[in-house]
Design an enzyme around this catalytic site. Structure first.
Site, PDB file in Angstrom:
ATOM      1  N   ASP A   1      61.570  28.907 -82.137  1.00 17.61           N
ATOM      2  CA  ASP A   1      63.122  29.492 -82.244  1.00 17.61           C
ATOM      3  C   ASP A   1      63.644  27.989 -82.703  1.00 17.61           C
ATOM      4  O   ASP A   1      64.808  28.362 -82.108  1.00 17.61           O
ATOM      5  CB  ASP A   1      63.557  30.447 -81.198  1.00 17.61           C
ATOM      6  CG  ASP A   1      65.205  31.125 -82.088  1.00 17.61           C
ATOM      7  OD1 ASP A   1      64.743  31.446 -83.356  1.00 17.61           O
ATOM      8  OD2 ASP A   1      66.040  31.377 -80.685  1.00 17.61           O
TER       9      ASP A   1
ATOM     10  N   HIS B   1      63.012  36.296 -81.384  1.00 19.18           N
ATOM     11  CA  HIS B   1      64.003  37.122 -81.300  1.00 19.18           C
ATOM     12  C   HIS B   1      64.081  38.292 -83.076  1.00 19.18           C
ATOM     13  O   HIS B   1      64.043  37.490 -84.116  1.00 19.18           O
ATOM     14  CB  HIS B   1      65.405  37.033 -81.320  1.00 19.18           C
ATOM     15  CG  HIS B   1      66.228  36.214 -81.900  1.00 19.18           C
ATOM     16  ND1 HIS B   1      66.362  36.310 -82.962  1.00 19.18           N
ATOM     17  CD2 HIS B   1      65.905  34.460 -81.921  1.00 19.18           C
ATOM     18  CE1 HIS B   1      67.293  35.537 -83.350  1.00 19.18           C
ATOM     19  NE2 HIS B   1      66.900  34.244 -82.962  1.00 19.18           N
TER      20      HIS B   1
ATOM     21  N   ASP C   1      66.412  32.574 -89.276  1.00 17.34           N
ATOM     22  CA  ASP C   1      67.239  32.180 -87.688  1.00 17.34           C
ATOM     23  C   ASP C   1      66.744  33.563 -87.552  1.00 17.34           C
ATOM     24  O   ASP C   1      68.109  34.192 -87.310  1.00 17.34           O
ATOM     25  CB  ASP C   1      67.874  31.767 -87.274  1.00 17.34           C
ATOM     26  CG  ASP C   1      68.474  31.708 -86.183  1.00 17.34           C
ATOM     27  OD1 ASP C   1      67.714  32.329 -84.973  1.00 17.34           O
ATOM     28  OD2 ASP C   1      69.702  31.557 -85.348  1.00 17.34           O
TER      29      ASP C   1
ATOM     30  N   GLU D   1      68.974  38.999 -79.203  1.00 15.99           N
ATOM     31  CA  GLU D   1      69.047  37.947 -78.750  1.00 15.99           C
ATOM     32  C   GLU D   1      70.221  36.439 -79.143  1.00 15.99           C
ATOM     33  O   GLU D   1      71.651  36.277 -78.485  1.00 15.99           O
ATOM     34  CB  GLU D   1      67.903  36.517 -79.368  1.00 15.99           C
ATOM     35  CG  GLU D   1      68.327  35.582 -78.800  1.00 15.99           C
ATOM     36  CD  GLU D   1      68.299  33.824 -79.922  1.00 15.99           C
ATOM     37  OE1 GLU D   1      68.955  33.341 -79.085  1.00 15.99           O
ATOM     38  OE2 GLU D   1      69.361  34.939 -80.815  1.00 15.99           O
ATOM     39  N   GLU D   2      71.073  37.485 -80.278  1.00 18.96           N
ATOM     40  CA  GLU D   2      72.521  36.556 -80.457  1.00 18.96           C
ATOM     41  C   GLU D   2      73.512  37.096 -80.217  1.00 18.96           C
ATOM     42  O   GLU D   2      74.493  36.267 -80.241  1.00 18.96           O
ATOM     43  CB  GLU D   2      71.990  36.726 -82.449  1.00 18.96           C
ATOM     44  CG  GLU D   2      71.173  36.255 -83.225  1.00 18.96           C
ATOM     45  CD  GLU D   2      71.138  35.105 -83.270  1.00 18.96           C
ATOM     46  OE1 GLU D   2      71.587  34.566 -82.201  1.00 18.96           O
ATOM     47  OE2 GLU D   2      70.349  34.152 -83.647  1.00 18.96           O
TER      48      GLU D   2
ATOM     49  N   ASP E   1      66.705  40.188 -84.079  1.00 22.27           N
ATOM     50  CA  ASP E   1      68.141  40.194 -84.711  1.00 22.27           C
ATOM     51  C   ASP E   1      68.185  39.430 -85.454  1.00 22.27           C
ATOM     52  O   ASP E   1      67.562  37.953 -84.849  1.00 22.27           O
ATOM     53  CB  ASP E   1      68.949  40.916 -83.837  1.00 22.27           C
ATOM     54  CG  ASP E   1      69.204  39.721 -82.443  1.00 22.27           C
ATOM     55  OD1 ASP E   1      68.506  38.829 -82.388  1.00 22.27           O
ATOM     56  OD2 ASP E   1      70.300  39.868 -82.433  1.00 22.27           O
TER      57      ASP E   1
END
Length: 488
Positions: free
Chosen positions: A172, A79, A118, A148-149, A81
């Site tokens: 991830d 991802h 991350d 995603e976050e 972000d």
């Protein structure tokens, strides 16, 4: 130890150069224009099919090495972000400023902000695969998901038919040597208290209370570590001050991300002028109690009270009391471990955000569970607590868990590759944190999925760091797996 900031010189160079480039692009969740353009252009500049889909995801396709077109297509998924968290002492604007990343011994970390390993390391590795002219592989798709976050919105919006691959490698996870084959599902709880401000009493004085210094962390990975939640501690203090010293609550702000354990919380309270010395003494006493309770896990906890100008208004007393009682009673932390695997969290919740704006107090929790019925039970508990407190309670953004398939063909391949390459067997695990595999698997039935990555510690906090040696090992493993993908 002197801090060496030349992370792009680390091995493997291609991965670290890509990661360094990502640190220069502001990419907090919800602000994806710059990173999306960078990723699409990255693929196009390599002469590859590269596009953004309707959900904001970026897909880049690289053909197979000549002669290997018959291998199963692989989707490398990460991802784009990152979580924007910083210490109060540092002036950093996540929408404008690059991340100040540096080498610190065996780790790469950032200067008092989240690093973005991350999931920047996963993205950087996928881009390095696209760049390479030497790797051997079948058809490769890179799927870089959006936001995603904050709710896995890119994965949720992925349309069936967008992907062509049959195997999905999610990049991830955050412990090298571990292969993840399942994860918890989650849902957001939104709680709202409506109010009309009342005037502040003449003769009162106002204090801003700042509770800071907590470690915070990822609400999926770190929820079992016994760390303090800034919102819970602040409201425990507020209940004492209101009940014993005639304090009144004017405003509150704690936490800012649903999936980060809140590290800081602030409140403005008023108190009769003659009671301010007692109030300050009580705050000092509670600070000592908190420090004693959390001595081993929160050594930097501190509470500061400073006199400020009187606010224009304050919460009505009944709203104040209902809010304090609701937050005090709200479940937080681990509710249950997996009975068959007592070291694995099954169900938890994070009391993530409490914020007033003069007309509403908004509260947000993230509920996680690998058992759907337990997720529903925890939601019912939260709804019951805040309904009794007179608040409006809503749930949204639910996403499914990823059910393990221990007979997965890609799991067998990757376990064997790891054993052949490193001489030991990887651990097969289920993770409590949310991965996008469950959502993507729902949109694209039949995908054979696995998640893995290098060792990252304390994501979603300014203590985030990634282990340098494990990035090299992760890269070697990833490239070896790509060679070993079976034929269709």
């Amino acid at each position: 130890m002197e801090k060496n900031r030349a992370i792009e010189q680390l091995q493997p160079v291609a991965v670290w150069q890509n990661f360094k480039a990502l640190t220069q692009i502001p990419r907090p969740s919800g602000k994806r224009d710059l990173i999306t353009k960078y990723l699409v252009d990255f693929g196009k500049n390599l002469g590859l099919e590269s596009f953004e889909d309707e959900a904001g995801n970026v897909i880049i396709r690289k053909p197979a090495t000549p002669g290997l077109e018959n291998l199963k297509g692989v989707v490398l998924q990460a991802h784009m972000d990152m979580v924007p968290q910083k210490n109060a002492a540092v002036a950093h604007d996540f929408e404008k400023d690059p991340i100040d990343a540096f080498v610190d011994g065996e780790w790469v970390r950032a200067n008092q902000t989240t690093l973005g390993a991350d999931n920047g390391i996963g993205v950087a590795s996928a881009l390095a695969v696209l760049q390479s002219k030497d790797l051997t592989h079948g058809p490769v798709e890179v799927l870089i998901t959006a936001d995603e976050e904050t709710g896995m919105f890119g994965a949720v919006g992925l349309k069936n038919g967008t992907l062509k691959g049959e195997v999905l490698l999610n990049l991830d996870s955050e412990d090298e040597g571990e292969l993840y084959v399942g994860c918890a599902g989650g849902i957001n709880a939104h709680i709202s208290f409506a109010y009309k401000e009342e005037p502040v009493y003449h003769g009162d004085v106002a204090y801003k209370i700042s509770l800071t210094g907590l470690k915070g962390g990822h609400s999926g990975l770190d929820i079992n570590l016994g760390r303090a939640n800034a919102n819970k501690l602040l409201f425990r203090l507020l209940k004492y001050l209101v009940s014993s010293f005639e304090a009144r609550l004017a405003s509150v702000e704690g936490g800012n991300l649903r999936n980060a354990i809140p590290r800081e919380a602030f409140a403005v309270v008023t108190v009769p002028e003659e009671g301010q010395d007692d109030l300050l003494e009580a705050i000092s006493e509670m600070e000592a109690i908190f420090k004693s309770e959390y001595a081993s896990v929160e050594p930097d906890l501190k509470i500061i009270a400073e006199e400020v100008d009187l606010p224009e208004g304050m919460l009505p007393e009944f709203v104040q009391d209902d809010l304090i009682n609701g937050i005090t009673a709200c479940p937080n932390g681990v509710l249950r471990f997996v009975p068959e695997m007592p070291e694995v969290v099954e169900t938890s919740t994070n009391l993530a955000i409490v914020k007033s704006d003069g007309s509403h107090v908004e509260v947000a929790c993230l509920v996680r569970s690998s058992v759907e019925s337990m997720k529903e039970e925890l939601c019912s508990m939260i709804e019951s607590v805040f309904s009794l407190a007179g608040a409006k309670v809503e749930f949204s953004g639910g996403y499914p868990g990823w059910q393990p398939h221990f007979d997965s063909p890609i799991l067998k391949v990757m376990s064997q590759v790891y054993a052949d390459k490193f001489g030991n067997t990887p651990e097969i695990k289920v993770i409590h944190a949310g991965l996008e595999c469950g959502i993507i698997g729902s949109a694209v039935p039949g995908l054979d999925m696995i998640s893995f990555g290098p060792t990252i510690r304390h994501p979603h906090s300014p203590d985030e760091k990634v282990n340098i040696a494990t990035v090299a090992k992760f890269w070697d493993y990833l490239t070896a797996v790509l060679k070993a993908i079976p034929a269709k």
